[in-house]
Scaffold this motif. Structure first.
Motif, PDB file in Angstrom:
ATOM      1  N   MET A   1      63.514  24.354  39.719  1.00 57.96           N
ATOM      2  CA  MET A   1      64.019  24.971  38.477  1.00 57.96           C
ATOM      3  C   MET A   1      63.471  26.404  38.374  1.00 57.96           C
ATOM      4  O   MET A   1      62.254  26.606  38.384  1.00 57.96           O
ATOM      5  CB  MET A   1      63.534  24.100  37.295  1.00 57.96           C
ATOM      6  CG  MET A   1      63.867  24.664  35.930  1.00 57.96           C
ATOM      7  SD  MET A   1      65.465  24.103  35.346  1.00 57.96           S
ATOM      8  CE  MET A   1      65.599  24.978  33.829  1.00 57.96           C
ATOM      9  N   PRO A   2      64.350  27.424  38.290  1.00 60.57           N
ATOM     10  CA  PRO A   2      63.842  28.796  38.184  1.00 60.57           C
ATOM     11  C   PRO A   2      63.064  29.011  36.891  1.00 60.57           C
ATOM     12  O   PRO A   2      63.302  28.323  35.901  1.00 60.57           O
ATOM     13  CB  PRO A   2      65.110  29.662  38.220  1.00 60.57           C
ATOM     14  CG  PRO A   2      66.265  28.736  38.093  1.00 60.57           C
ATOM     15  CD  PRO A   2      65.794  27.326  38.221  1.00 60.57           C
ATOM     16  N   GLU A   3      62.146  29.975  36.942  1.00 67.78           N
ATOM     17  CA  GLU A   3      61.308  30.296  35.776  1.00 67.78           C
ATOM     18  C   GLU A   3      62.141  30.822  34.613  1.00 67.78           C
ATOM     19  O   GLU A   3      63.144  31.493  34.835  1.00 67.78           O
ATOM     20  CB  GLU A   3      60.349  31.436  36.162  1.00 67.78           C
ATOM     21  CG  GLU A   3      59.236  31.052  37.098  1.00 67.78           C
ATOM     22  CD  GLU A   3      58.174  30.281  36.350  1.00 67.78           C
ATOM     23  OE1 GLU A   3      57.440  30.917  35.580  1.00 67.78           O
ATOM     24  OE2 GLU A   3      58.105  29.047  36.529  1.00 67.78           O
ATOM     25  N   PRO A   4      61.698  30.581  33.363  1.00 65.61           N
ATOM     26  CA  PRO A   4      62.391  31.217  32.232  1.00 65.61           C
ATOM     27  C   PRO A   4      62.214  32.732  32.339  1.00 65.61           C
ATOM     28  O   PRO A   4      61.234  33.205  32.917  1.00 65.61           O
ATOM     29  CB  PRO A   4      61.656  30.693  30.999  1.00 65.61           C
ATOM     30  CG  PRO A   4      60.672  29.698  31.459  1.00 65.61           C
ATOM     31  CD  PRO A   4      60.574  29.759  32.946  1.00 65.61           C
ATOM     32  N   LEU A   5      63.132  33.457  31.776  1.00 64.66           N
ATOM     33  CA  LEU A   5      63.040  34.909  31.823  1.00 64.66           C
ATOM     34  C   LEU A   5      63.143  35.433  30.400  1.00 64.66           C
ATOM     35  O   LEU A   5      64.092  35.096  29.672  1.00 64.66           O
ATOM     36  CB  LEU A   5      64.191  35.455  32.678  1.00 64.66           C
ATOM     37  CG  LEU A   5      64.225  36.959  32.846  1.00 64.66           C
ATOM     38  CD1 LEU A   5      63.032  37.439  33.660  1.00 64.66           C
ATOM     39  CD2 LEU A   5      65.513  37.355  33.558  1.00 64.66           C
ATOM     40  N   LYS A   6      62.153  36.230  29.994  1.00 66.17           N
ATOM     41  CA  LYS A   6      62.173  36.756  28.628  1.00 66.17           C
ATOM     42  C   LYS A   6      62.425  38.247  28.680  1.00 66.17           C
ATOM     43  O   LYS A   6      61.701  38.967  29.370  1.00 66.17           O
ATOM     44  CB  LYS A   6      60.831  36.511  27.942  1.00 66.17           C
ATOM     45  CG  LYS A   6      60.532  35.056  27.745  1.00 66.17           C
ATOM     46  CD  LYS A   6      59.220  34.886  27.014  1.00 66.17           C
ATOM     47  CE  LYS A   6      58.877  33.404  27.005  1.00 66.17           C
ATOM     48  NZ  LYS A   6      57.565  33.108  26.555  1.00 66.17           N
TER      49      LYS A   6
END
Ligand code: PEP
Ligand code: MG
Length: 528
Positions: A1-6
């Protein structure tokens, strides 16, 4: 699962949206070249006709500011100066799509690179016109966005905004954009969450995103914990907004029972149409530079505009500001090209430099004063001499009207406090009828951070002690001298700034109509 991006941006219209991202960036469908230049010409004429017809239909279903935007686009499309270069390129052998794109791109660059926010904001309209005609040429209608989508891209076309059904939620997150754009204005008035200035784009736009347009951020590929926290903030915002509605019909008072006047800021006279006058304490700021839109308005046009607002307000005060052209508000045929327009010939400086234009406005105001409780204020006053010269012009015009037997009345004359020289040394102005603090300009001049520059937005804060201290000292001076002091900058309607403004001694705020309820609710939470 790719990292969240803020990603961080600037809030342009407060609110929350959770939904799939919809990529706004241009659809490039293929255009099939025609056999002859005459056919190419016909293809472009037909496409312009289609786009014009679509705009005309949209105008019928729209009113107020939104209709003005569409009318601006329609007028541009009908203007030979815009379409001429494209037809000339077709005659020289270009296909219609390339000719149109080149002609419009050349115009758009001029708008985009303008150092004035007003023109940069109109670049979005120009791109909208370009893409509408290109779509008509390729017969490719805009791809439909899923319900509740967050529109994500460089910028959003006003027509796209107006064609979208926002009743099922959704929002806007722009890489570029401006809080002063037409779409930002529409989003605020319709409660559509929007942020701008996100910068570079991530490669992968798939999946659900969380848009927090209260604080200015978007999270892509959120974790479950982030979704939960987001939903809590979102429902707390909705609850605050619903609760605020119950404050709308009541006078604003703090928890401790201190009354605070809440007036509204308007620009076009039609802005008052949707406001129940009993929900506010009058008009704290009517900006008149928008009446000065495409052409300089004559005395009659101005008189009718001012009279309409005065009659709407019944006996409540209406503070009309003389034209504040220049800076971020250029007016064709009136303002001058300058290297540093925020520090140049704007506001009262320009009015005094062009008395023949100023006198027309003065006559309209003196005549309109008979129809209500008018107060007039001058923008960008820096020194006493400017006030005196402006007041002298009012006296001269009053005498001239009286000599011609024209009915008129001298309104109280006050000033905006938005240039630091006035806020620091208000004693030079002890004779004016009132002060209205322009916190938008005061903040940008005190902090040396332009109000329309996203890269210095973190410095442009009314809550910096330097700005608040100046506001408090102006409020104290007003109390001591019995000069009424109000505040009409955007901070007046910002629930996060309201406690500090009341603490600074202000008891009169003027806010955009969409923020009236939230401002009253925020006042009710203050313990002073
Ligand atoms: C201000 O500067 O705060 C103000 C109300 O005026 P404007 O935003 O029109 O410059
Ligand atoms: Mg100002």
């Amino acid at each position: 699962m790719p990292e969240p991006l803020k990603l961080k941006g600037i809030p342009a219209s407060a609110g929350y949206a959770e939904g799939p991202l919809f990529n706004l960036d241009p659809v490039v469908a293929r255009y099939r070249s025609k056999a002859t230049a005459a056919d190419e010409r016909l293809a472009l004429e037909t496409a312009i006709g289609t786009a014009t017809g679509r705009l005309a239909k949209l105008i019928q279903a729209t009113e107020g500011d939104a209709a003005d935007i569409l009318e601006f686009q329609l007028a541009m499309l009908e203007d030979d100066a815009l379409t001429g270069p494209a037809f000339a390129a077709i005659a020289a052998g270009q296909p219609a799509d390339a000719a149109w794109r080149q002609a419009l791109d050349a115009e758009i660059v001029g708008y985009e690179t303008s150092d004035q926010d007003y023109f940069r904001a109109r670049a979005a309209d120009m791109r909208d016109i370009r893409d509408q005609v290109l779509r008509a040429l390729t017969a490719d209608s805009a791809a439909a966005a899923p319900t509740g989508a967050i529109f994500y891209g460089e910028d959003i076309a006003p027509t796209r905004f107006l064609e979208t059904d926002w009743s099922a939620g959704g929002g806007i997150a722009l890489k570029a954009g401006s809080t002063a754009s037409h779409v930002a204005m529409l989003a605020r008035s319709r409660g559509v969450p929007m942020i701008v200035g996100l910068g570079a784009s991530p490669a992968d736009l798939a999946g659900v995103a969380l848009l927090d347009a209260e604080h200015g951020g978007i999270v892509l590929r959120p974790t479950r914990a982030e979704v939960e926290a987001f939903r809590q903030s979102s429902s707390s915002f909705a609850a605050r907004r619903d609760r605020a509605e119950t404050f709308l019909t009541r006078p604003a008072v703090t928890k401790a029972g201190t009354a605070v006047g809440v007036q509204v800021n308007i620009a076009d006279p039609s802005d008052v149409d949707g406001i129940d006058v009993s929900t506010c304490d009058g008009v704290g700021l009517m900006r008149t530079e928008f009446l000065f839109g495409k052409t300089l308005p004559d005395e009659e046009t101005q008189y009718r505009a001012y009279r309409k607002v005065l009659e709407w307000a019944e006996d409540k005060p209406v503070t009309i500001r003389t034209v504040d052209a220049g800076g971020d508000k250029p007016v064709l045929g009136f303002t001058v090209e300058e290297g540093n327009p925020f520090l140049g010939l704007r506001g009262i400086r320009l009015s005094l430099a062009r008395p023949e234009v100023f006198r027309v406005q003065i006559r309209a105001l003196l005549r309109a004063a008979l129809h209500g409780n008018l107060k007039v204020m001058f923008p960008m006053i820096a020194v006493w001499d400017e006030y005196q010269r402006a007041a002298a012009l009012f006296a001269e015009e009053q005498a001239a009207l009286a000599a011609r037997g024209v009915a008129q009345k001298m309104p109280p004359l006050g000033i905006m406090v938005e240039v630091p020289s006035v806020a620091i040394a208000p004693e030079a102005f002890a004779e004016v009828a009132f002060f209205s603090i322009g916190s938008n300009d005061l903040t940008q001049y005190v902090m040396a951070a332009a109000r329309d520059n996203a890269s210095v937005a973190h410095l442009n804060s009314i809550r910096h002690p330097a700005v608040l201290r100046l506001i408090a000292s102006v409020a104290a001076f007003g109390r001591a001298q019995k000069i009424p002091v109000s505040l009409c900058g955007d901070a007046g309607g910002d629930p996060a700034a309201i406690p500090a403004l009341i603490e600074a001694g202000l008891r009169d705020l003027s806010v955009v109509p969409a923020q009236l309820a939230m401002a009253k609710a925020a006042i009710a939470d203050v313990s002073i």
